[in-house]
Design a protein around this motif. Structure first.
Motif, mmCIF file in Angstrom:
data_model
loop_
_atom_site.group_PDB
_atom_site.id
_atom_site.type_symbol
_atom_site.label_atom_id
_atom_site.label_comp_id
_atom_site.label_asym_id
_atom_site.label_seq_id
_atom_site.Cartn_x
_atom_site.Cartn_y
_atom_site.Cartn_z
ATOM 1 N N ALA A 137 -8.838 7.882 -1.839
ATOM 2 C CA ALA A 137 -7.452 8.352 -1.803
ATOM 3 C C ALA A 137 -7.008 8.577 -0.364
ATOM 4 N N ARG A 138 -7.898 9.159 0.455
ATOM 5 C CA ARG A 138 -7.540 9.383 1.854
ATOM 6 C C ARG A 138 -7.452 8.061 2.609
ATOM 7 N N VAL A 139 -8.335 7.112 2.317
ATOM 8 C CA VAL A 139 -8.255 5.795 2.955
ATOM 9 C C VAL A 139 -6.925 5.128 2.622
ATOM 10 N N ALA A 140 -6.492 5.270 1.358
ATOM 11 C CA ALA A 140 -5.201 4.684 0.960
ATOM 12 C C ALA A 140 -4.061 5.283 1.778
ATOM 13 N N GLU A 141 -4.120 6.598 2.046
ATOM 14 C CA GLU A 141 -3.083 7.229 2.866
ATOM 15 C C GLU A 141 -3.106 6.690 4.291
ATOM 16 N N LEU A 142 -4.307 6.524 4.832
ATOM 17 C CA LEU A 142 -4.416 6.020 6.202
ATOM 18 C C LEU A 142 -3.936 4.570 6.290
ATOM 19 N N ARG A 143 -4.243 3.800 5.268
ATOM 20 C CA ARG A 143 -3.807 2.390 5.271
ATOM 21 C C ARG A 143 -2.299 2.279 5.096
ATOM 22 N N ASP A 144 -1.695 3.346 4.566
ATOM 23 C CA ASP A 144 -0.254 3.323 4.305
ATOM 24 C C ASP A 144 0.550 3.668 5.553
ATOM 25 N N GLU A 145 -0.127 3.978 6.650
ATOM 26 C CA GLU A 145 0.585 4.250 7.902
ATOM 27 C C GLU A 145 0.968 2.902 8.509
ATOM 28 N N ARG A 146 2.044 2.352 7.943
ATOM 29 C CA ARG A 146 2.407 0.969 8.229
ATOM 30 C C ARG A 146 3.414 0.863 9.352
ATOM 31 N N PRO A 147 3.598 -0.336 9.909
ATOM 32 C CA PRO A 147 4.672 -0.531 10.874
ATOM 33 C C PRO A 147 6.013 -0.183 10.249
ATOM 34 N N THR A 148 7.011 0.079 11.107
ATOM 35 C CA THR A 148 8.301 0.560 10.630
ATOM 36 C C THR A 148 8.968 -0.414 9.664
ATOM 37 N N ASP A 149 8.754 -1.719 9.810
ATOM 38 C CA ASP A 149 9.459 -2.672 8.947
ATOM 39 C C ASP A 149 8.863 -2.737 7.551
ATOM 40 N N GLN A 150 7.741 -2.045 7.312
ATOM 41 C CA GLN A 150 7.175 -1.963 5.975
ATOM 42 C C GLN A 150 7.530 -0.610 5.388
ATOM 43 N N ALA A 151 8.217 -0.621 4.264
ATOM 44 C CA ALA A 151 8.698 0.639 3.703
ATOM 45 C C ALA A 151 9.116 0.442 2.259
ATOM 46 N N THR A 152 9.199 1.571 1.565
ATOM 47 C CA THR A 152 9.764 1.591 0.215
ATOM 48 C C THR A 152 11.120 2.284 0.294
ATOM 49 N N ILE A 153 12.152 1.574 -0.122
ATOM 50 C CA ILE A 153 13.522 2.085 -0.031
ATOM 51 C C ILE A 153 14.114 2.180 -1.433
ATOM 52 N N ARG A 185 16.553 -6.377 2.881
ATOM 53 C CA ARG A 185 15.329 -7.110 2.552
ATOM 54 C C ARG A 185 14.608 -7.542 3.825
ATOM 55 N N ALA A 186 13.284 -7.338 3.843
ATOM 56 C CA ALA A 186 12.444 -7.751 4.969
ATOM 57 C C ALA A 186 11.014 -7.818 4.485
ATOM 58 N N ASP A 187 10.180 -8.550 5.221
ATOM 59 C CA ASP A 187 8.778 -8.687 4.838
ATOM 60 C C ASP A 187 8.119 -7.312 4.799
ATOM 61 N N GLY A 188 7.390 -7.066 3.718
ATOM 62 C CA GLY A 188 6.678 -5.809 3.605
ATOM 63 C C GLY A 188 7.486 -4.688 2.995
ATOM 64 N N ARG A 189 8.759 -4.882 2.786
ATOM 65 C CA ARG A 189 9.584 -3.822 2.197
ATOM 66 C C ARG A 189 9.658 -3.950 0.681
ATOM 67 N N GLU A 190 9.604 -2.811 0.024
ATOM 68 C CA GLU A 190 9.818 -2.752 -1.420
ATOM 69 C C GLU A 190 11.144 -2.052 -1.656
ATOM 70 N N LEU A 191 12.042 -2.722 -2.368
ATOM 71 C CA LEU A 191 13.390 -2.196 -2.590
ATOM 72 C C LEU A 191 13.561 -1.865 -4.067
ATOM 73 N N LEU A 192 13.837 -0.601 -4.363
ATOM 74 C CA LEU A 192 14.000 -0.117 -5.724
ATOM 75 C C LEU A 192 15.467 0.240 -5.943
ATOM 76 N N ILE A 193 15.947 0.051 -7.170
ATOM 77 C CA ILE A 193 17.343 0.381 -7.487
ATOM 78 C C ILE A 193 17.368 1.373 -8.652
ATOM 79 N N ALA A 194 18.137 2.440 -8.494
ATOM 80 C CA ALA A 194 18.378 3.420 -9.562
ATOM 81 C C ALA A 194 19.881 3.478 -9.778
ATOM 82 N N GLU A 195 20.314 3.253 -11.007
ATOM 83 C CA GLU A 195 21.742 3.175 -11.290
ATOM 84 C C GLU A 195 22.349 4.517 -11.685
ATOM 85 N N SER A 196 21.525 5.584 -11.706
ATOM 86 C CA SER A 196 22.029 6.905 -12.066
ATOM 87 C C SER A 196 21.246 7.974 -11.325
ATOM 88 N N ALA A 197 21.803 9.188 -11.335
ATOM 89 C CA ALA A 197 21.120 10.307 -10.683
ATOM 90 C C ALA A 197 19.805 10.610 -11.391
#
Length: 554
Positions: A79-95, A113-125
């Motif tokens: 779990a801690r390794v996963a956190e360390l691996r998640d310290e990604r460059p700025t262009d990789q992100a979940t939005i 949209r950009a390489d490494g980015r995950e884009l999620l959509i929520a249509e309501s609060a």
């Protein structure tokens, strides 16, 4: 080494995958433990070569873990390794894009949209809040007008939740104007853009706020354990406190001291100290469960903020954890070195308007009581029989004096305050105290002269004295210590730090006034001989407003 931590971790992917695969079979075949430890040993060597200190320490902890705890140790490590691996460059992100208009949502997604980015959509609060509860996101793009709720309600709720308090939010709305912008910024938005958004401006703002958000997150996290540091605990505590007050449920703070950490580090090395800290942190984190908050407050102290738990429940939780660690084979390395693995805990219930520093001070009083009892114990504030100590305070600055008087009285001490050094000496010559706080620059008699004269009075030879001054030269500090000061604090100072030192000194000198006087029943004369003190069977009354001392204090 120029490569980033995630890049170096990537070179160990095969070992991580092998460890995860092997560990998955532990429940069915305990003999797989040999393979797990072999992989961990390989990982430790590789991590050391790559200067991945935390990974190497975690791999060592797996090798030393008992069979019963091996699966948990591997899970915590991965779990801690996963956190360390998640310290990604700025262009990789979940939005997360919160937008009910499908056309606008699709366009916003295309802009970002950009390489490494995950884009999620929520249509309501409601959908947005569900996603934030389930996923960790790096940025939220928020519309104000949603079908089920006002977008500002989502923003307020995010800022009140510990998990999303520092997630950057860009408001993207057609509700333009200075008033709407000011309101959004006031409730926690990081930026405000009008629809239709300029693609270049949106992309620039997104990259900027993702980077800033990661810097904020890293600033509130301890580098070794990955737990929140002081800043992180402070940020989360205020939200927990407000929520507990609104819901009418208890809020408890618990402090756990890793008593032998300094000895482990000194005798077995820094890596052993790190492994000890990681093992204890993992065990406590597992014990407190989801919904509670654990952080690293000091080098050897962990703090847990526990909503909807009584002091009794928190005490029981810490006691269970301490007993479990007492049987943990992963700590055999320390036991083999004949290091006593003692853990001490303190628990206090939080007042509805009590700052975190005050809450921790209350829990630390219980902690010191547990430590004084020999360690491997947890004391709650309600269990203590608090002793009242008399503190002599000599301070001519009214603001400082008022602040210290308030904090000391709240700690349960009796405070005798003077602005003039000579007046303080005249009183002290006929009375007694358990600890003194002396400012150097006071009228009548400066703090150095007062310190020297107090040390000439036999019953004050062993009484702790703290010097408090704005004079920061090394010569002043040396002079104060040579005259007999036990501690020295420079202005401006932290009242919490001063109280911690007061507690430490009183703990180191536990006798009451009469007992301490008895231990100093003879003084060394100038010729090296000892001379008996005059009888001290009675003690004059204190200054106006103080009750006469009782028989035990006389």
């Amino acid at each position: 080494m120029t490569d980033s931590v995630p890049q170096r971790l990537e070179t160990l992917s095969a070992q991580f995958d092998g460890l995860e695969t092997a560990a998955a079979s532990l429940g069915r075949d305990p003999s797989v433990g040999t393979s797990v430890r072999r992989i961990a040993r390989s990982l430790e060597s590789a991590a050391q070569a790559l200067e991945l200190k935390e990974v190497a320490a975690g791999a060592m902890a797996i090798q030393r873990a008992a069979d019963a705890h091996l699966e948990r140790s591997v899970a915590n490590f991965l779990a801690r390794v996963a956190e360390l691996r998640d310290e990604r460059p700025t262009d990789q992100a979940t939005i997360l894009i919160v937008e009910d208009n499908k056309t606008v949502a699709t366009a916003t997604k295309a802009y970002l949209r950009a390489d490494g980015r995950e884009l999620l959509i929520a249509e309501s609060a409601e959908k947005a809040l569900e996603t934030l509860e389930e996923r960790e996101v790096d940025l939220v793009i928020l519309d104000l007008i949603l079908p089920d709720r006002d977008g500002r309600d989502v923003l307020v709720q995010m800022r009140e939740a510990a998990a999303t308090a520092i997630v950057p939010v860009i408001v993207l709305s057609s509700n333009a104007g200075a008033v709407a912008r000011a309101e959004c910024m006031a409730v926690g938005a990081d930026d405000f853009l009008e629809k239709p958004a300029d693609p270049k401006a949106l992309r620039s703002a997104a990259a900027r706020h993702i980077k800033a958000g990661r810097e904020r997150r890293d600033a509130v996290r301890d580098g070794l354990t990955g737990l929140p540091n002081r800043a992180g605990l402070l940020a989360h505590y205020e939200q927990y406190r407000r929520q507990a007050a609104a819901a009418g449920v208890p809020l408890t703070v618990a402090v756990l001291s890793l008593d032998p950490l300094a000895e482990v580090t000194m005798r077995l090395g820094q890596d052993a100290g790190d492994r000890f800290l990681l093992e204890v942190s993992a065990a406590v984190h597992e014990a407190i469960g989801k919904g509670d908050h654990l952080g690293r407050w000091e080098t050897s102290e962990l703090v847990a903020v526990l909503p909807d738990r009584t002091a009794t429940e928190a005490k029981r939780m810490l006691e269970t954890t301490i007993h479990m660690l007492a049987r943990d084979d992963a700590l055999d390395e320390m036991r083999d070195a004949r290091i006593d693995i003692t853990l001490s805990g303190g628990v206090a219930t939080v007042g509805t308007d009590q700052p975190l520093h005050d809450a921790i001070s209350s829990a630390q009083r219980s902690l010191y009581s547990a430590r004084a009892a020999g360690g491997d114990a947890v004391h709650a504030e309600v269990d203590l029989e608090l002793k009242t100590h008399r503190v002599l305070m000599v301070e001519d600055d009214r603001v400082t004096s008022t602040l210290l008087h308030h904090r000391l009285v709240r700690e349960g001490h009796e405070v005798v305050a003077f602005e003039d050094g000579r007046d303080a000496y005249d009183w002290a010559a006929d009375a007694s105290f358990d600890l003194a706080i002396l400012d150097v620059k006071v009228p009548g008699m400066d703090g150095f002269e007062l310190l020297a004269r107090l040390r000439d009075i036999p019953r004050y030879v062993g009484v702790p004295i703290v010097m408090l001054t704005g004079m920061g030269s090394e010569a002043d500090v040396v002079r104060g210590l040579e005259l007999g000061a036990d501690d020295y604090m420079l202005k401006p100072f932290s009242p919490t730090e001063l109280l911690a030192r007061v507690r430490r000194l009183l703990h180191a000198h536990p006798g009451q006034r009469g007992e301490r006087q008895g231990r100093s029943a003879a003084r060394v004369a100038t010729d090296g001989t000892t001379a008996p003190l005059p009888d001290q069977d009675t003690e004059p009354d204190g200054p106006p407003g103080l009750d006469p001392p009782n028989e035990a204090q006389a």
